[in-house]
Design an enzyme around this catalytic site. Structure first.
Site, PDB file in Angstrom:
ATOM      1  N   SER A 191       0.791  -1.227   0.000  1.00 28.25           N
ATOM      2  CA  SER A 191       0.000   0.000   0.000  1.00 28.25           C
ATOM      3  C   SER A 191       0.826   1.280   0.000  1.00 28.25           C
ATOM      4  O   SER A 191       0.346   2.309  -0.445  1.00 28.25           O
ATOM      5  CB  SER A 191      -0.962  -0.014   1.186  1.00 28.25           C
ATOM      6  OG  SER A 191      -0.282  -0.306   2.381  1.00 28.25           O
ATOM      7  N   HIS A 219      -5.653  -3.153  -2.040  1.00 23.88           N
ATOM      8  CA  HIS A 219      -5.397  -2.186  -3.106  1.00 23.88           C
ATOM      9  C   HIS A 219      -5.446  -2.823  -4.498  1.00 23.88           C
ATOM     10  O   HIS A 219      -5.045  -2.208  -5.474  1.00 23.88           O
ATOM     11  CB  HIS A 219      -4.049  -1.499  -2.890  1.00 23.88           C
ATOM     12  CG  HIS A 219      -4.081  -0.472  -1.803  1.00 23.88           C
ATOM     13  ND1 HIS A 219      -4.503   0.820  -2.010  1.00 23.88           N
ATOM     14  CD2 HIS A 219      -3.767  -0.561  -0.491  1.00 23.88           C
ATOM     15  CE1 HIS A 219      -4.430   1.495  -0.868  1.00 23.88           C
ATOM     16  NE2 HIS A 219      -3.989   0.682   0.065  1.00 23.88           N
ATOM     17  N   LYS A 249     -11.725   0.775   0.026  1.00 25.56           N
ATOM     18  CA  LYS A 249     -10.832   1.460  -0.917  1.00 25.56           C
ATOM     19  C   LYS A 249     -11.618   1.667  -2.219  1.00 25.56           C
ATOM     20  O   LYS A 249     -12.454   2.530  -2.269  1.00 25.56           O
ATOM     21  CB  LYS A 249      -9.567   0.624  -1.126  1.00 25.56           C
ATOM     22  CG  LYS A 249      -8.857   0.299   0.212  1.00 25.56           C
ATOM     23  CD  LYS A 249      -7.655   1.160   0.498  1.00 25.56           C
ATOM     24  CE  LYS A 249      -7.321   1.230   1.970  1.00 25.56           C
ATOM     25  NZ  LYS A 249      -6.650   0.042   2.511  1.00 25.56           N
TER      26      LYS A 249
HETATM   27  C1  LIG Z   1      -6.546  -0.263   4.053  1.00 28.51           C
HETATM   28  C2  LIG Z   1      -6.012  -1.601   4.234  1.00 28.51           C
HETATM   29  C3  LIG Z   1      -6.591  -2.476   5.163  1.00 28.51           C
HETATM   30  C4  LIG Z   1      -7.685  -2.042   6.093  1.00 28.51           C
HETATM   31  O1  LIG Z   1      -8.916  -1.979   5.462  1.00 28.51           O
HETATM   32  P1  LIG Z   1     -10.126  -1.208   6.138  1.00 28.51           P
HETATM   33  O2  LIG Z   1     -11.316  -1.727   5.439  1.00 28.51           O
HETATM   34  O3  LIG Z   1      -9.896   0.246   5.912  1.00 28.51           O
HETATM   35  O4  LIG Z   1     -10.129  -1.578   7.593  1.00 28.51           O
HETATM   36  C5  LIG Z   1      -6.095  -3.752   5.242  1.00 28.51           C
HETATM   37  N1  LIG Z   1      -5.069  -4.157   4.471  1.00 28.51           N
HETATM   38  C6  LIG Z   1      -4.477  -3.345   3.568  1.00 28.51           C
HETATM   39  C7  LIG Z   1      -3.349  -3.848   2.740  1.00 28.51           C
HETATM   40  C8  LIG Z   1      -4.927  -2.036   3.427  1.00 28.51           C
HETATM   41  O5  LIG Z   1      -4.353  -1.220   2.553  1.00 28.51           O
END
Ligand SMILES: *Cc1c(COP(=O)(O)O)cnc(C)c1O
Length: 401
Positions: A191, A219, A249
């Site tokens: 990320s 992502h 996301k």
């Molecule tokens: C943003 C993210 C999460 C967390 O997801 P949420 O739904 O915002 O709790 C988990 N793993 C990765 C790789 C992320 O980028």
């Protein structure tokens, strides 16, 4: 003395080191442009890849669902909060990912906790990429695993070496007589850097050594594999043991998902503590997920636009002389290094009408601060040029380029 006082003093020292994060307030929808302090700013730092967070079709679907079901689930799902909408959203997600079953949870962070801590305990073994997301790291901590290996980022030779060690450890049965699980876990798209895990090789190695594979595709969904995610990107649909994802996301709402074999998902549904003890997704979130899958399935145009924008942005940043790191995806880090430099860079961008928060420790290692630019399908070429101009000006002013 107040025993909590040392924490408050930490704040002062964080401010000194440029590690304090002031949180901006959006007075507009989360879109390609946002309003902060009454000022219209180009938004260069959301995860709203496809514009779903303010997509009219999705908002309409959510409103329609609210009119029918109200707003909330009203209980944890296993007691009385299991809505038809949850089931429908899970079916849609499983189909999108090409998995037997999918399981919706109230966030990606929670999904990682369920995915890991439910099947891995003290006597099991975890092998994890050093740049994995915080929620994976915390899930491993929660699982209290004694034998964990952290391998160098995307280093497949080290992964194989660790697998060999893990296999040796796993020769000793657990106290209940069963064989320890060896779990190999990785982010799909990393990320903060935007590079992609070597998933085909990870799957091959895991299979060779009898390990379980897990990928966090937060992502990748809506971005890779025509929007279907990393499994499709690598033609690995159905070949990964555990796929975690987020609705927060590209899907633009809130929620987490675990996809995999039917039996595994059934096990999670019976044993996952954050599922058993935390309320199900809201009506709006579940309805938005269903509509989001529909849009992704119907047309590739938003995903294409996202990639076009990302390619343009990266090329132009590089032309200007910025270092965009190792990215292979729309995540576009502009590497700066020093925490205070990143903070100053971001403040100067803000003054020029560009909203792009600095990414610094603990989100990345000390000395690896950056501004992570996030293009979206909602940006026009003109928007991107506006942002690039501001970066060029600030970059020259601060001696970065
Ligand atoms: C943003 C993210 C999460 C967390 O997801 P949420 O739904 O915002 O709790 C988990 N793993 C990765 C790789 C992320 O980028």
């Amino acid at each position: 003395m107040n025993p909590l006082k040392p924490y408050y003093q930490t704040i002062a020292s964080m401010k000194e080191k440029g590690l304090y994060t002031p949180v901006r307030v959006l007075e507009s929808p989360q879109g390609p442009w946002v309003t902060i302090d009454g000022k219209k700013l180009l938004n260069f730092c959301s995860n709203n890849y496809l514009g779903f967070a303010q997509d009219k079709r999705i908002a309409t679907a959510a409103i329609k669902a609210i009119k029918k079901y109200g707003v909330g689930a009203g209980a944890v799902r296993p007691i009385s909060g299991n809505l038809a909408l949850h089931m429908e959203a899970e079916k849609a997600l499983a189909k999108l990912k090409g998995a037997e079953a999918a399981f919706l949870l109230p966030g990606g962070f929670i999904a990682n906790i369920v995915a890991i801590a439910t099947i891995v305990g003290k006597e099991d073994i975890v092998i994890s990429d050093e740049l994995n997301h915080a929620s994976i790291i915390d899930a491993i901590k929660l699982a209290q695993v004694k034998t964990k290996f952290i391998y160098k980022h995307n280093d497949m030779a080290e992964l194989e070496a660790r697998l060999t060690e893990a296999v040796a450890v796993a020769k000793t049965p657990k106290s209940d007589g069963t064989k320890p699980v060896i779990l190999v876990v990785t982010d799909g798209v990393f990320s903060m850097d935007g590079d992609i895990a070597h998933l085909p090789e990870i799957v091959r190695l895991a299979k060779k050594y009898g390990a379980v594979t897990m990928v966090d595709d937060a992502h990748g969904e809506g971005v890779l594999g025509d929007g279907k995610g990393i499994a499709h990107h690598f033609k690995l649909a159905g070949k990964l043991d555990i796929e975690v994802g987020t609705m927060s996301k590209a899907f633009g709402v809130l929620g987490g998902v675990i996809a995999g074999k039917r039996e595994l998902i059934e096990y999670y549904r019976q044993k996952g503590r954050p599922y058993l003890f935390s309320t199900g997704l809201t009506v709006a979130d579940a309805a938005a997920v269903i509509e989001g899958v529909k849009i992704l399935t119907k047309s590739k145009s938003l995903v294409r636009k996202l990639w076009d924008n990302a390619a343009y942005l990266r090329k132009e940043f590089q032309k200007l002389g910025f270092d965009t790191g190792v990215t292979q995806t729309p995540i576009t880090p502009v590497m700066l290094g020093d925490e205070n430099l990143a903070k100053e860079f971001s403040a100067k961008l803000l003054a020029r009408g560009v909203f792009a928060t600095p990414i610094k420790f603990p989100m990345v290692a000390m000395g690896k601060a950056r501004i992570r630019v996030m293009p979206s399908a909602g940006h026009s070429k003109k928007d991107l040029d506006y942002g690039l101009r501001a970066f060029a000006q600030v970059g020259k002013e601060l001696g970065v380029i």
